[in-house]
Design a protein around this motif. Structure first.
Motif, PDB file in Angstrom:
ATOM      1  N   UNK A 219      48.522  21.365  34.039  1.00 45.41           N
ATOM      2  CA  UNK A 219      48.830  21.922  32.472  1.00 45.41           C
ATOM      3  C   UNK A 219      50.063  21.303  31.967  1.00 45.41           C
ATOM      4  N   UNK A 220      51.015  21.149  32.811  1.00 50.99           N
ATOM      5  CA  UNK A 220      52.296  20.212  32.174  1.00 50.99           C
ATOM      6  C   UNK A 220      51.864  19.026  31.667  1.00 50.99           C
ATOM      7  N   UNK A 221      50.832  18.395  32.510  1.00 51.69           N
ATOM      8  CA  UNK A 221      50.540  16.944  31.982  1.00 51.69           C
ATOM      9  C   UNK A 221      49.553  17.068  30.655  1.00 51.69           C
ATOM     10  N   UNK A 222      48.797  18.207  30.556  1.00 47.82           N
ATOM     11  CA  UNK A 222      47.949  18.334  29.313  1.00 47.82           C
ATOM     12  C   UNK A 222      48.697  18.682  28.207  1.00 47.82           C
ATOM     13  N   UNK A 223      49.947  19.297  28.315  1.00 47.81           N
ATOM     14  CA  UNK A 223      50.789  19.798  27.455  1.00 47.81           C
ATOM     15  C   UNK A 223      51.423  18.508  26.889  1.00 47.81           C
ATOM     16  N   UNK A 224      52.079  17.796  27.967  1.00 49.90           N
ATOM     17  CA  UNK A 224      52.709  16.534  27.359  1.00 49.90           C
ATOM     18  C   UNK A 224      51.814  15.540  26.667  1.00 49.90           C
ATOM     19  N   UNK A 225      50.648  15.271  26.955  1.00 47.59           N
ATOM     20  CA  UNK A 225      49.715  14.543  26.380  1.00 47.59           C
ATOM     21  C   UNK A 225      49.404  15.252  24.831  1.00 47.59           C
ATOM     22  N   UNK A 226      49.249  16.420  24.748  1.00 47.04           N
ATOM     23  CA  UNK A 226      48.654  17.150  23.457  1.00 47.04           C
ATOM     24  C   UNK A 226      49.988  17.008  22.591  1.00 47.04           C
ATOM     25  N   UNK A 227      51.236  17.281  22.929  1.00 45.41           N
ATOM     26  CA  UNK A 227      52.489  17.585  22.251  1.00 45.41           C
ATOM     27  C   UNK A 227      53.436  16.349  22.041  1.00 45.41           C
ATOM     28  N   UNK A 228      53.404  15.261  22.866  1.00 47.75           N
ATOM     29  CA  UNK A 228      54.254  14.018  22.754  1.00 47.75           C
ATOM     30  C   UNK A 228      54.152  13.793  21.295  1.00 47.75           C
ATOM     31  N   UNK A 229      55.218  13.001  20.931  1.00 50.23           N
ATOM     32  CA  UNK A 229      55.029  12.383  19.538  1.00 50.23           C
ATOM     33  C   UNK A 229      53.830  11.332  19.589  1.00 50.23           C
TER      34      UNK A 229
END
Length: 400
Positions: A219-229
């Motif tokens: 989930x952390x990886x998915x969130x990073x992919x979605x919300x990173x600049x």
């Protein structure tokens, strides 16, 4: 939608008395109860053909919406049930569960902090985008401003993310893959399928709850992919301003200060948007716009106007000096609406109602309070609050 630059004459602040500068305006002791139909809330002038909405800036900074009824909704923090309740009492969302726009030519403004503390953040963002598409077809519009929790997530600060929020990111990333990464179509349709995905996940034999460390890491990886600049959802957030002026009203999450005005509202909005879209400086690193997103007095973090400061004399003096500053309200604005800090007394205003505070902490991840919204019509503002047990009848509360 057409875009043009708007020149508006400056208007003076309403005169404030010593009593109004120290305490928020109180609600009337009595309030009437009545049923609102979509016909009498859908637009500023019933049955009238209104002039088109004109937007200036990318993302939107100044909006001219002649004759429109405006409704503003505060922090939602991942609670889609409470978000729907607030939109229903605002008269812009159908009550049949079909997520249909019922506001006609109304302009809806959401003041940020859709993210964190709840498990349906992307679904709420999807709902608001879907409503915007529907509203524009009827001469209305939906605008959002980004709050501190939006900027935190783009920075990768996930301290306040609910475990269900990480799960939703995992589900949505898988859903994007099903759409072959057609993010636009997938994003708009997500609100209609997210509940089923959540139920399917919880029914899965592999579901071990929030303590599953492997699932959490995914989930952390998915969130990073979605919300990173530059990520899909960061680019969605980049469509929104941090400060927005609609007619004579300013809307921002925390609060606008004279130095923000001097720096330039459109400039701040553009810099935050560029950062969220992953545009780099000459050295190849993304530039984080400090004035808008960092520090206790930045646009998204400022609590100067939303705290109860009756016991802090110096703080009150600071408020009064800023609000009486000749350059405080820019380009003709005469009142400001803020969120960010939950108001335990509900929607209220200060300084002769030149400052409105509308975050009521409605999310179950915050105070789980009764939803309330601010309505602005014919240049007059009032709070609309629901009965907690039924949303077919509304209490209309005027400020005196």
């Amino acid at each position: 939608m057409a875009s043009s630059s708007l020149c508006l004459n400056s208007l003076p602040l309403p005169p404030s008395s010593s009593s109004s500068s120290s305490h928020p305006r109180k609600l009337s002791e009595t309030c009437s109860s009545l049923t609102l139909s979509n016909n009498n809330v859908s637009s500023g002038i019933a049955g009238a053909a209104l002039k088109p909405i004109v937007v200036s800036g990318n993302p939107p900074t100044v909006v001219s919406a002649p004759g429109r009824r405006i409704v503003a909704v505060g922090d939602l923090h991942g609670d889609i049930d409470q978000a729907r309740c607030a939109l229903e009492i605002a008269g812009v969302l159908s009550t049949d569960g079909q997520d249909l726009w019922t506001g006609g030519q109304t302009v809806l403004i959401q003041l940020g902090d859709v993210l964190d503390r709840g498990e349906d953040e992307i679904a709420i963002l999807s709902l608001l985008r879907s409503l915007d598409i529907q509203a524009k077809a009827e001469g209305g519009a939906v605008f959002q401003v980004n709050g501190n929790h939006e900027t935190m997530n783009v920075e990768g600060d996930f301290r306040y993310v609910d475990s269900g929020g990480f799960d939703e990111c995992t589900d949505f990333l898988d859903y994007l893959n099903d759409y072959h990464y057609d993010c636009e179509e997938a994003f708009v349709s997500w609100v209609g399928v997210s509940k089923r995905w959540k139920e399917d996940r919880r029914m899965s034999k592999n579901f071990l709850g929030p303590l599953n460390l492997v699932k959490r890491q995914k989930g952390v990886i998915a969130r990073s992919v979605l919300f990173r600049p530059g990520g899909p959802l960061a680019c969605e957030l980049a469509r929104h301003a941090v400060v927005l002026k609609v007619n004579d009203w300013l809307f921002c999450h925390g609060g606008l200060l004279p130095r923000h005005v001097a720096y330039g509202m459109e400039r701040m909005n553009r810099e935050v948007s560029d950062w969220m879209r992953g545009l780099s400086d000459s050295d190849g690193s993304p530039h984080i716009p400090f004035l808008a997103t960092h520090g206790y007095d930045s646009v998204v973090w400022n609590r100067l106007y939303s705290r109860d400061t009756s016991d802090l004399e110096d703080y009150q003096i600071s408020q009064a000096s800023i609000l009486n500053s000749t350059n405080y309200f820019p380009v003709g604005a005469k009142a400001m609406v803020v969120g960010h800090t939950p108001q335990t007394t509900g929607v209220n205003c200060e300084y002769n109602c030149s400052i409105w505070r509308i975050d009521v902490g409605m999310s179950s991840g915050v105070l789980y309070s009764r939803p309330e919204v601010l309505e602005i019509k014919d240049d007059k503002a009032r709070a609309i609050r629901s009965n907690w047990d039924t949303f077919s009848e509304f209490h209309i509360v005027d400020y005196t």
